[in-house]
Design an enzyme around this catalytic site. Structure first.
Site, mmCIF file in Angstrom:
data_model
loop_
_atom_site.group_PDB
_atom_site.id
_atom_site.type_symbol
_atom_site.label_atom_id
_atom_site.label_comp_id
_atom_site.label_asym_id
_atom_site.label_seq_id
_atom_site.Cartn_x
_atom_site.Cartn_y
_atom_site.Cartn_z
ATOM 1 N N PHE A 56 -4.554 3.591 -1.992
ATOM 2 C CA PHE A 56 -5.484 2.905 -2.902
ATOM 3 C C PHE A 56 -6.351 1.868 -2.200
ATOM 4 C CE2 PHE A 56 -2.226 -0.387 -2.743
ATOM 5 C CZ PHE A 56 -2.994 -1.543 -2.761
ATOM 6 N N LYS B 194 -6.703 14.725 -1.582
ATOM 7 C CA LYS B 194 -5.971 14.214 -2.758
ATOM 8 C C LYS B 194 -6.016 12.687 -2.646
ATOM 9 C CE LYS B 194 -2.688 12.501 -4.320
ATOM 10 N NZ LYS B 194 -2.745 11.167 -4.992
ATOM 11 N N GLU C 31 7.089 -5.029 4.692
ATOM 12 C CA GLU C 31 5.673 -5.206 4.391
ATOM 13 C C GLU C 31 5.558 -5.708 2.948
ATOM 14 O OE1 GLU C 31 3.251 -1.650 3.687
ATOM 15 O OE2 GLU C 31 1.725 -2.511 4.988
ATOM 16 N N CYS D 157 -3.815 -2.787 5.734
ATOM 17 C CA CYS D 157 -2.744 -2.408 6.665
ATOM 18 C C CYS D 157 -2.860 -3.185 7.971
ATOM 19 C CB CYS D 157 -2.793 -0.922 6.954
ATOM 20 S SG CYS D 157 -4.287 -0.467 7.830
ATOM 21 N N GLU E 46 -4.338 8.031 -6.905
ATOM 22 C CA GLU E 46 -4.539 8.117 -8.357
ATOM 23 C C GLU E 46 -4.893 6.739 -8.939
ATOM 24 O OE1 GLU E 46 -1.883 8.221 -6.622
ATOM 25 O OE2 GLU E 46 -0.048 7.651 -7.681
ATOM 26 N N SER F 23 2.191 4.318 2.322
ATOM 27 C CA SER F 23 3.366 3.488 2.591
ATOM 28 C C SER F 23 4.379 4.226 3.482
ATOM 29 C CB SER F 23 4.031 3.110 1.264
ATOM 30 O OG SER F 23 4.440 4.295 0.620
HETATM 31 P P1 NAD Z 1 1.460 5.113 -1.308
HETATM 32 O O1 NAD Z 1 2.307 5.596 -0.194
HETATM 33 O O2 NAD Z 1 2.109 4.644 -2.544
HETATM 34 O O3 NAD Z 1 0.413 6.257 -1.756
HETATM 35 C C1 NAD Z 1 -0.395 6.913 -0.806
HETATM 36 C C2 NAD Z 1 -0.685 8.331 -1.302
HETATM 37 O O4 NAD Z 1 0.540 9.078 -1.379
HETATM 38 C C3 NAD Z 1 -1.313 8.384 -2.690
HETATM 39 O O5 NAD Z 1 -2.318 9.366 -2.696
HETATM 40 C C4 NAD Z 1 -0.151 8.777 -3.597
HETATM 41 O O6 NAD Z 1 -0.538 9.524 -4.724
HETATM 42 C C5 NAD Z 1 0.723 9.620 -2.687
HETATM 43 N N1 NAD Z 1 2.149 9.508 -3.013
HETATM 44 C C6 NAD Z 1 2.783 8.440 -3.563
HETATM 45 N N2 NAD Z 1 4.100 8.688 -3.664
HETATM 46 C C7 NAD Z 1 4.309 9.929 -3.172
HETATM 47 C C8 NAD Z 1 5.469 10.736 -2.989
HETATM 48 N N3 NAD Z 1 6.677 10.310 -3.350
HETATM 49 N N4 NAD Z 1 5.331 11.961 -2.441
HETATM 50 C C9 NAD Z 1 4.102 12.407 -2.052
HETATM 51 N N5 NAD Z 1 2.968 11.673 -2.204
HETATM 52 C C10 NAD Z 1 3.063 10.457 -2.754
HETATM 53 O O7 NAD Z 1 0.521 3.960 -0.669
HETATM 54 P P2 NAD Z 1 -0.480 2.973 -1.403
HETATM 55 O O8 NAD Z 1 0.303 1.962 -2.166
HETATM 56 O O9 NAD Z 1 -1.534 3.725 -2.108
HETATM 57 O O10 NAD Z 1 -1.174 2.274 -0.141
HETATM 58 C C11 NAD Z 1 -0.666 1.127 0.494
HETATM 59 C C12 NAD Z 1 0.104 1.473 1.735
HETATM 60 O O11 NAD Z 1 -0.740 2.179 2.655
HETATM 61 C C13 NAD Z 1 0.584 0.253 2.520
HETATM 62 O O12 NAD Z 1 1.897 0.463 2.946
HETATM 63 C C14 NAD Z 1 -0.372 0.168 3.707
HETATM 64 O O13 NAD Z 1 0.150 -0.474 4.842
HETATM 65 C C15 NAD Z 1 -0.608 1.612 3.965
HETATM 66 N N6 NAD Z 1 -1.828 1.804 4.722
HETATM 67 C C16 NAD Z 1 -1.705 2.100 6.052
HETATM 68 C C17 NAD Z 1 -2.844 2.249 6.821
HETATM 69 C C18 NAD Z 1 -2.731 2.562 8.283
HETATM 70 O O14 NAD Z 1 -3.729 2.928 8.874
HETATM 71 N N7 NAD Z 1 -1.576 2.455 8.899
HETATM 72 C C19 NAD Z 1 -4.116 2.103 6.244
HETATM 73 C C20 NAD Z 1 -4.200 1.803 4.879
HETATM 74 C C21 NAD Z 1 -3.046 1.659 4.125
#
Ligand code: NAD
Length: 497
Positions: free
Chosen positions: A150, A174, A382, A282, A177, A227
């Site tokens: 997000f 994808k 984090e 991040c 959401e 994450s």
């Molecule tokens: P998230 O992991 O909750 O969601 C990311 C994506 O995965 C979304 O599209 C979501 O629909 C999908 N998803 C969620 N749960 C899932 C599951 N159980 N199985 C399969 N797909 C699933 O992350 P978020 O809250 O949207 O984003 C924040 C996180 O992203 C933080 O931890 C941040 O550090 C990380 N991030 C990392 C970088 C990097 O380059 N290392 C960059 C940006 C964000």
């Protein structure tokens, strides 16, 4: 009626046939702004099939033509920069300046994708044996998939499909959401730029749709940003299904402050890098490590953070926006409570934060802890909120040991006036992106985004040359053209005449 977010499926922006709709809320008010579909199994399958068919034609399109598509796309994105920024603000609550930065960093990747012909050059060696030459081609993989978080709804999708498509692949995205309309708007502009209709498919949903994509036999490579637990799940599942995977995950980024650093610059930069974007970056700095007498800067840091206020994006004085959801806010508040219980000194507590006219926003004020040690949960995990932890150590070597023992390795920085200290730090620190007197060292797209350790699962990173390698195969051709055949051919030509 609430607007429904469309899929981009089989070349058309169309409403999903699903019965399962996900509310997308404005995080400053909790108002439902639109609803995203959890795409049906059939829709996900059709998206992959349409992308696969598009790939068969697109792979034959000359690279300069593919590059020209990216040039047109870059131009359109620039024209729509402000509009896209406003959409990002609406979905995420980010300040307008921050939201425009999100879009701009994505545009820079599209610029790099326009350089694809040079990036796809192979290698040649003449006479690897007598009369034998070897050369290599860089060829696309097929259908690639991307799953995005997000916190950068413009930049991170743009990390993925422009490079993949410029390399000759088709792509299924994808998006998160929680803010799916920005990627849809980016996709509309891609079509407007002249992209063949089926090259990019956008499907929406959650775990179910992701799992279907990352196990689909026709998906060759998976890019993920999000994450840690989800990244681990996606990396394991995609690679178990014999796919190439790159998964960018969470972080705990340290800034090391040496006693000789410029105090004013340290305080200014640390405020923006820690609580900017509500700490939802991040590459945010979440731990400040003060070496020796550098700790004397903490009172000024405290004062500066206390003067920072979150607010609505329509207010140009707002330093940052809300957490993305009430759940995300509750998670941050839980960490603040844990930090106090675990014995850190809470100099500034942002738990009880309100913003006039937006009582239902997910606000958290700037929060500052001192005396944070490695066993505490606020150090280990984090938090992804506007919470800065201060640790104090005696020497630079102690600081390096602390950072290297942390399981994450996305970004770090050192503030100092000593070239020797900076050199030692950049050389010894086990983190993939290092800033020297720069708090958030995100590389521009002609380099790659090179997180390490627990912040990245995979081998090849996002954008730059590494992305080209990730989205392609190398084919090596060894050839021999005997001169006797040339003579025979010449004779044949003469006879034919
Ligand atoms: P998230 O992991 O909750 O969601 C990311 C994506 O995965 C979304 O599209 C979501 O629909 C999908 N998803 C969620 N749960 C899932 C599951 N159980 N199985 C399969 N797909 C699933 O992350 P978020 O809250 O949207 O984003 C924040 C996180 O992203 C933080 O931890 C941040 O550090 C990380 N991030 C990392 C970088 C990097 O380059 N290392 C960059 C940006 C964000």
């Amino acid at each position: 009626m609430t607007r429904k977010v469309p899929l981009l499926l089989e070349g058309e922006f169309r409403q999903s046939a699903t019965q399962d709709w996900i509310d997308v809320t404005d995080p400053t008010s909790q108002q439902v702004i639109w609803q995203a579909p959890a795409a049906t199994e059939d829709e996900v399958n059709r998206a992959v099939a349409a992308a696969k068919a598009a790939f068969e034609e697109w792979r034959e399109v000359p690279t300069p033509e593919r590059a020209r598509l990216m040039l047109r796309y870059q131009h359109l994105l620039k024209e729509h920069h402000d509009e896209l920024g406003e959409l990002v603000s609406q979905e995420t609550g980010k300040t307008v300046a921050d939201a425009k930065g999100d879009v701009w960093r994505g545009i820079e990747v599209v610029e790099q994708a326009a350089n694809v012909s040079a990036l796809m050059m192979g290698e040649t060696v003449e006479n690897v044996a007598r009369g034998v030459d070897t050369h290599s081609w860089i060829q696309p993989l097929g259908v690639c998939a991307g799953i995005t978080p997000f916190n950068f709804p413009a930049m991170i999708p743009l990390w993925m499909y422009p490079m993949a498509i410029a390399c000759g692949n088709a792509f299924v995205l994808k998006p998160s959401e929680q803010d799916p309309m920005t990627p849809v708007r980016l996709a509309e502009l891609f079509i407007e730029a002249g992209a063949p209709k089926n090259l990019l498919q956008v499907i929406h949903g959650r775990k179910e749709q992701v799992d279907q994509l990352i196990t689909h036999p026709d998906v060759k490579a998976v890019s993920f940003v999000g994450s840690v637990p989800v990244g681990q799940h996606i990396y394991r599942t995609a690679t178990d299904n014999m796919k190439r995977a790159q998964c960018f995950a969470g972080a705990k980024n340290h800034m090391v402050i040496m006693p000789d650093a410029n105090p004013k610059s340290v305080v200014n930069q640390l405020v923006g890098a820690s609580v900017g974007a509500a700490g939802q970056r991040c590459m945010a700095i979440s731990v400040a490590v003060f070496v020796g007498s550098a700790k004397d800067m903490i009172p000024d840091l405290h004062k500066a953070l206390a003067a920072v206020n979150p607010g609505h994006y329509s207010n140009t004085d707002a330093a940052y926006g809300p957490q993305i959801s009430p759940q995300a806010k509750q998670r941050v508040l839980k960490f603040i409570e844990a930090g106090k219980k675990e014995g850190a000194e809470c100099l500034l507590d942002g738990s009880d934060c309100s913003v006039a006219d937006y009582p239902d926003g997910n606000w958290v004020g700037p929060t500052l802890f001192r005396g944070v040690t490695p066993e505490m949960s606020i150090y280990k995990e984090e938090i992804f909120g506007p919470v800065l932890c201060c640790a104090e150590v005696e020497t630079l070597a102690d600081a390096i040991e602390l950072v290297n023992n942390n399981p994450y390795g996305n970004g770090t920085s050192i503030f100092t006036n000593s070239g020797a200290a900076a050199r030692k730090y950049q050389h010894e620190v086990e983190v993939g992106q290092v800033g020297i007197n720069i708090p958030i060292p995100v590389p521009l797209p002609f380099f790659s985004f090179t997180g390490w350790k627990g912040s990245f699962y995979g081998d090849l990173h996002a954008y730059g040359k590494q992305a080209v390698r990730f989205y392609t195969e190398t084919k090596t051709v060894t050839s021999r053209w005997p001169e006797e055949d040339l003579v025979a051919e010449a004779n044949m030509t003469i006879t034919l005449k």
